[in-house]
Design a protein around this motif. Structure first.
Motif, PDB file in Angstrom:
ATOM      1  N   LEU A 110       8.876  26.722  16.107  1.00  0.00           N
ATOM      2  CA  LEU A 110       9.831  27.142  15.088  1.00  0.00           C
ATOM      3  C   LEU A 110      10.780  26.010  14.741  1.00  0.00           C
ATOM      4  CD1 LEU A 110      11.268  29.363  13.390  1.00  0.00           C
ATOM      5  CD2 LEU A 110      12.659  29.822  15.415  1.00  0.00           C
ATOM      6  N   LEU A 111      10.963  25.798  13.444  1.00  0.00           N
ATOM      7  CA  LEU A 111      11.974  24.859  12.953  1.00  0.00           C
ATOM      8  C   LEU A 111      13.171  25.681  12.505  1.00  0.00           C
ATOM      9  CD1 LEU A 111       9.670  22.515  10.814  1.00  0.00           C
ATOM     10  CD2 LEU A 111      10.492  22.145  13.152  1.00  0.00           C
ATOM     11  N   SER A 112      14.248  25.607  13.253  1.00  0.00           N
ATOM     12  CA  SER A 112      15.425  26.409  12.912  1.00  0.00           C
ATOM     13  C   SER A 112      16.000  25.945  11.583  1.00  0.00           C
ATOM     14  CB  SER A 112      16.483  26.289  14.011  1.00  0.00           C
ATOM     15  OG  SER A 112      16.013  26.863  15.210  1.00  0.00           O
ATOM     16  N   PRO A 113      16.366  26.878  10.707  1.00  0.00           N
ATOM     17  CA  PRO A 113      16.871  26.503   9.386  1.00  0.00           C
ATOM     18  C   PRO A 113      18.230  25.828   9.444  1.00  0.00           C
ATOM     19  CG  PRO A 113      16.990  28.881   9.717  1.00  0.00           C
ATOM     20  CD  PRO A 113      16.240  28.329  10.880  1.00  0.00           C
ATOM     21  N   SER A 114      18.459  24.949   8.461  1.00  0.00           N
ATOM     22  CA  SER A 114      19.730  24.258   8.293  1.00  0.00           C
ATOM     23  C   SER A 114      20.191  24.430   6.851  1.00  0.00           C
ATOM     24  CB  SER A 114      19.590  22.766   8.621  1.00  0.00           C
ATOM     25  OG  SER A 114      19.108  22.559   9.928  1.00  0.00           O
ATOM     26  N   SER A 115      21.434  24.069   6.586  1.00  0.00           N
ATOM     27  CA  SER A 115      21.994  24.147   5.233  1.00  0.00           C
ATOM     28  C   SER A 115      22.394  22.757   4.762  1.00  0.00           C
ATOM     29  CB  SER A 115      23.206  25.083   5.204  1.00  0.00           C
ATOM     30  OG  SER A 115      22.833  26.404   5.549  1.00  0.00           O
ATOM     31  N   SER A 122      12.250  44.529  23.040  1.00  0.00           N
ATOM     32  CA  SER A 122      11.531  45.341  24.017  1.00  0.00           C
ATOM     33  C   SER A 122      10.037  45.314  23.707  1.00  0.00           C
ATOM     34  CB  SER A 122      12.050  46.788  23.939  1.00  0.00           C
ATOM     35  OG  SER A 122      11.227  47.676  24.627  1.00  0.00           O
ATOM     36  N   PRO A 123       9.171  45.166  24.714  1.00  0.00           N
ATOM     37  CA  PRO A 123       9.457  45.262  26.150  1.00  0.00           C
ATOM     38  C   PRO A 123       9.663  43.927  26.854  1.00  0.00           C
ATOM     39  CG  PRO A 123       7.107  45.385  25.829  1.00  0.00           C
ATOM     40  CD  PRO A 123       7.707  45.222  24.457  1.00  0.00           C
ATOM     41  N   GLY A 124       9.631  42.814  26.117  1.00  0.00           N
ATOM     42  CA  GLY A 124       9.663  41.513  26.779  1.00  0.00           C
ATOM     43  C   GLY A 124      10.986  41.125  27.394  1.00  0.00           C
ATOM     44  N   GLY A 125      12.095  41.692  26.846  1.00  0.00           N
ATOM     45  CA  GLY A 125      13.402  41.406  27.399  1.00  0.00           C
ATOM     46  C   GLY A 125      14.083  40.171  26.840  1.00  0.00           C
ATOM     47  N   GLU A 126      13.481  39.511  25.835  1.00  0.00           N
ATOM     48  CA  GLU A 126      14.111  38.345  25.221  1.00  0.00           C
ATOM     49  C   GLU A 126      15.386  38.787  24.500  1.00  0.00           C
ATOM     50  OE1 GLU A 126      12.460  34.471  22.751  1.00  0.00           O
ATOM     51  OE2 GLU A 126      11.522  36.429  22.450  1.00  0.00           O
ATOM     52  N   THR A 127      16.461  38.009  24.613  1.00  0.00           N
ATOM     53  CA  THR A 127      17.742  38.386  24.009  1.00  0.00           C
ATOM     54  C   THR A 127      18.292  37.250  23.157  1.00  0.00           C
ATOM     55  OG1 THR A 127      19.052  37.605  25.900  1.00  0.00           O
ATOM     56  CG2 THR A 127      18.301  39.904  25.949  1.00  0.00           C
ATOM     57  N   PHE A 128      19.138  37.627  22.203  1.00  0.00           N
ATOM     58  CA  PHE A 128      19.901  36.657  21.422  1.00  0.00           C
ATOM     59  C   PHE A 128      21.168  37.346  20.931  1.00  0.00           C
ATOM     60  CE2 PHE A 128      16.911  38.757  18.570  1.00  0.00           C
ATOM     61  CZ  PHE A 128      17.658  39.053  17.450  1.00  0.00           C
ATOM     62  N   ASN A 129      22.138  36.546  20.524  1.00  0.00           N
ATOM     63  CA  ASN A 129      23.412  37.074  20.038  1.00  0.00           C
ATOM     64  C   ASN A 129      23.395  37.155  18.517  1.00  0.00           C
ATOM     65  OD1 ASN A 129      24.435  37.177  22.662  1.00  0.00           O
ATOM     66  ND2 ASN A 129      25.243  35.093  22.532  1.00  0.00           N
ATOM     67  N   CYS A 130      24.123  38.133  17.985  1.00  0.00           N
ATOM     68  CA  CYS A 130      24.188  38.311  16.537  1.00  0.00           C
ATOM     69  C   CYS A 130      25.595  38.727  16.146  1.00  0.00           C
ATOM     70  CB  CYS A 130      23.183  39.375  16.085  1.00  0.00           C
ATOM     71  SG  CYS A 130      23.102  39.596  14.287  1.00  0.00           S
ATOM     72  N   GLY A 131      26.205  37.967  15.240  1.00  0.00           N
ATOM     73  CA  GLY A 131      27.515  38.321  14.731  1.00  0.00           C
ATOM     74  C   GLY A 131      27.448  39.545  13.844  1.00  0.00           C
ATOM     75  N   GLU A 132      28.560  40.264  13.741  1.00  0.00           N
ATOM     76  CA  GLU A 132      28.538  41.511  12.973  1.00  0.00           C
ATOM     77  C   GLU A 132      28.400  41.283  11.473  1.00  0.00           C
ATOM     78  OE1 GLU A 132      32.102  43.701  13.588  1.00  0.00           O
ATOM     79  OE2 GLU A 132      33.433  42.122  12.856  1.00  0.00           O
ATOM     80  N   GLN A 133      28.648  40.061  10.998  1.00  0.00           N
ATOM     81  CA  GLN A 133      28.473  39.756   9.586  1.00  0.00           C
ATOM     82  C   GLN A 133      27.205  38.941   9.329  1.00  0.00           C
ATOM     83  OE1 GLN A 133      30.412  41.155   7.290  1.00  0.00           O
ATOM     84  NE2 GLN A 133      31.501  42.129   8.991  1.00  0.00           N
ATOM     85  N   GLU A 134      26.335  38.861  10.324  1.00  0.00           N
ATOM     86  CA  GLU A 134      25.120  38.061  10.248  1.00  0.00           C
ATOM     87  C   GLU A 134      23.916  38.993  10.283  1.00  0.00           C
ATOM     88  OE1 GLU A 134      23.587  34.066  12.617  1.00  0.00           O
ATOM     89  OE2 GLU A 134      24.743  35.572  13.702  1.00  0.00           O
ATOM     90  N   THR A 135      22.909  38.704   9.489  1.00  0.00           N
ATOM     91  CA  THR A 135      21.710  39.535   9.593  1.00  0.00           C
ATOM     92  C   THR A 135      21.002  39.242  10.919  1.00  0.00           C
ATOM     93  OG1 THR A 135      20.145  37.999   8.550  1.00  0.00           O
ATOM     94  CG2 THR A 135      21.421  39.449   7.092  1.00  0.00           C
ATOM     95  N   ALA A 162      20.207  35.520  12.707  1.00  0.00           N
ATOM     96  CA  ALA A 162      20.661  35.214  14.059  1.00  0.00           C
ATOM     97  C   ALA A 162      19.498  34.795  14.944  1.00  0.00           C
ATOM     98  CB  ALA A 162      21.373  36.418  14.658  1.00  0.00           C
ATOM     99  N   ALA A 163      18.370  35.493  14.825  1.00  0.00           N
ATOM    100  CA  ALA A 163      17.209  35.157  15.639  1.00  0.00           C
ATOM    101  C   ALA A 163      16.687  33.763  15.300  1.00  0.00           C
ATOM    102  CB  ALA A 163      16.117  36.204  15.443  1.00  0.00           C
ATOM    103  N   LEU A 164      16.537  33.470  14.021  1.00  0.00           N
ATOM    104  CA  LEU A 164      16.031  32.162  13.619  1.00  0.00           C
ATOM    105  C   LEU A 164      16.979  31.053  14.043  1.00  0.00           C
ATOM    106  CD1 LEU A 164      14.708  32.975  10.024  1.00  0.00           C
ATOM    107  CD2 LEU A 164      13.372  32.732  12.113  1.00  0.00           C
ATOM    108  N   ARG A 165      18.269  31.301  13.922  1.00  0.00           N
ATOM    109  CA  ARG A 165      19.268  30.302  14.319  1.00  0.00           C
ATOM    110  C   ARG A 165      19.136  29.939  15.790  1.00  0.00           C
ATOM    111  NH1 ARG A 165      24.131  31.315  16.506  1.00  0.00           N
ATOM    112  NH2 ARG A 165      24.132  33.524  15.869  1.00  0.00           N
ATOM    113  N   GLN A 166      18.684  30.891  16.605  1.00  0.00           N
ATOM    114  CA  GLN A 166      18.592  30.671  18.046  1.00  0.00           C
ATOM    115  C   GLN A 166      17.162  30.429  18.526  1.00  0.00           C
ATOM    116  OE1 GLN A 166      21.623  33.543  20.066  1.00  0.00           O
ATOM    117  NE2 GLN A 166      21.526  34.117  17.892  1.00  0.00           N
ATOM    118  N   GLY A 167      16.280  30.098  17.556  1.00  0.00           N
ATOM    119  CA  GLY A 167      14.945  29.675  17.925  1.00  0.00           C
ATOM    120  C   GLY A 167      13.964  30.786  18.208  1.00  0.00           C
ATOM    121  N   ILE A 168      14.239  32.011  17.735  1.00  0.00           N
ATOM    122  CA  ILE A 168      13.344  33.144  17.945  1.00  0.00           C
ATOM    123  C   ILE A 168      12.744  33.509  16.589  1.00  0.00           C
ATOM    124  CG2 ILE A 168      13.163  35.554  18.655  1.00  0.00           C
ATOM    125  CD1 ILE A 168      15.507  35.033  20.550  1.00  0.00           C
ATOM    126  N   GLU A 169      11.439  33.344  16.461  1.00  0.00           N
ATOM    127  CA  GLU A 169      10.778  33.560  15.174  1.00  0.00           C
ATOM    128  C   GLU A 169      10.246  34.983  15.085  1.00  0.00           C
ATOM    129  OE1 GLU A 169       7.974  31.193  12.020  1.00  0.00           O
ATOM    130  OE2 GLU A 169       7.776  30.733  14.145  1.00  0.00           O
TER     131      GLU A 169
END
Length: 283
Positions: free
Chosen positions: A103-108, A11-24, A28-35
């Motif tokens: 943003l460079l999304s992290p990998s393992s 808020s207030p921009g309205g950008e959304t992303f999904n986050c698992g309940e066991q994920e910080t 979750a944001a970085l995984r989906q390209g939101i820095e």
């Protein structure tokens, strides 16, 4: 990871992303390209402190130093520690950075020790070989995982090597006696397995024409070396001034390379504060 996912809205921009309940929330944001704004990723620096305007969260392991109780009660959270318990509305306080790189999304990766070299009485260089190149910006960091009988020990370290060396990363570490990771630097062997995840961080050299001032002490030389090596490879024409603090002459790493200047317009100023009578020093 649980199949349950929640929707996080900024808020207030309205950008959304999904986050698992066991994920910080940060992961979750970085995984989906939101820095989102963050720093250490371990709940210590408070850089990722955001206000949760609506919804329920698990704060995770935080200290009252990083997140005081009155801020917890007011709805603030450290997103590198917090996990969702419902859909969330989070106030987005980020400021635009026109010079920020994508943003460079992290990998393992599963990696292995390629070399271990002692640089000074306290500093060591660890080289890590990756099975595939890691795309990163000079100045960023990764998390290194050392498997132990008690589980994997994770620590954050900045690359000292430039992005052109993407499949073999170099790190500078201060060896701390008894340290869960650095305490065993002198026992690591070539081929020993490690885990790597990243890249992380927004502390990299922005494009520009103004002179660049760099300051570091101890193992903080690592991201500086990456930036200077990368700048030299790219033919950067700016002037650079590096002030590096240490105690005695033998505590200065990469001395020949820094004095040579990488072919850059580099002023290198080592500053020592622990000189002893027998030390030869005219700086």
């Amino acid at each position: 990871m649980s199949d349950v996912e929640y929707v996080v809205e900024l808020s207030p921009g309205g950008e959304t992303f999904n986050c698992g309940e066991q994920e910080t929330i940060l992961d979750a944001a970085l995984r989906q390209g939101i820095e989102l704004t963050y720093g250490c990723r371990h709940g210590r620096c408070s850089t990722c402190k955001y206000l949760v305007e609506d919804g329920e969260i698990d704060l995770g392991e935080v200290t009252t130093y990083a997140l005081p109780e009155n801020e917890q009660d007011a709805g603030w959270a450290l997103l590198c520690r917090a996990r969702p318990l419902s859909d969330l509305l989070i106030r987005d306080h980020r400021l635009p950075d026109a010079r920020a790189l994508p943003l460079l999304s992290p990998s393992s990766f599963d990696a292995e020790v390629a070399a271990v070299t002692q640089l000074t009485p306290e500093l060591w260089q660890l080289d890590v070989a990756l099975p595939a190149p890691l795309k990163f910006y000079a100045g960023q960091f990764v998390e290194l995982g050392l498997p132990t009988a008690q589980g994997t020990v994770w620590r954050s370290y900045s690359m000292a090597s430039p992005p052109s060396s993407a499949a073999r990363l170099s790190f500078v570490m201060k060896r701390i006696e008894g340290g869960a990771f650095s305490g065993g630097l002198d026992t690591l062997h070539v081929g020993q397995p490690l885990a790597v995840r990243g890249p992380f961080g927004a502390s990299y050299l922005r494009a520009g024409t103004r002179p660049v001032l760099l300051c570091a002490i101890g193992s903080g030389i690592a991201p500086i070396m990456a930036m200077l090596r990368d700048a030299a490879e790219r033919g950067d024409t700016r002037s650079f001034s590096l002030f590096y603090g240490a105690r005695r002459p033998q505590d200065l790493p990469f001395l020949d390379e820094l004095r040579a200047g990488f072919g850059l317009k580099l002023e290198f100023v080592p500053t020592l504060d622990g000189l002893e009578g027998g030390d030869a020093w005219d700086g």
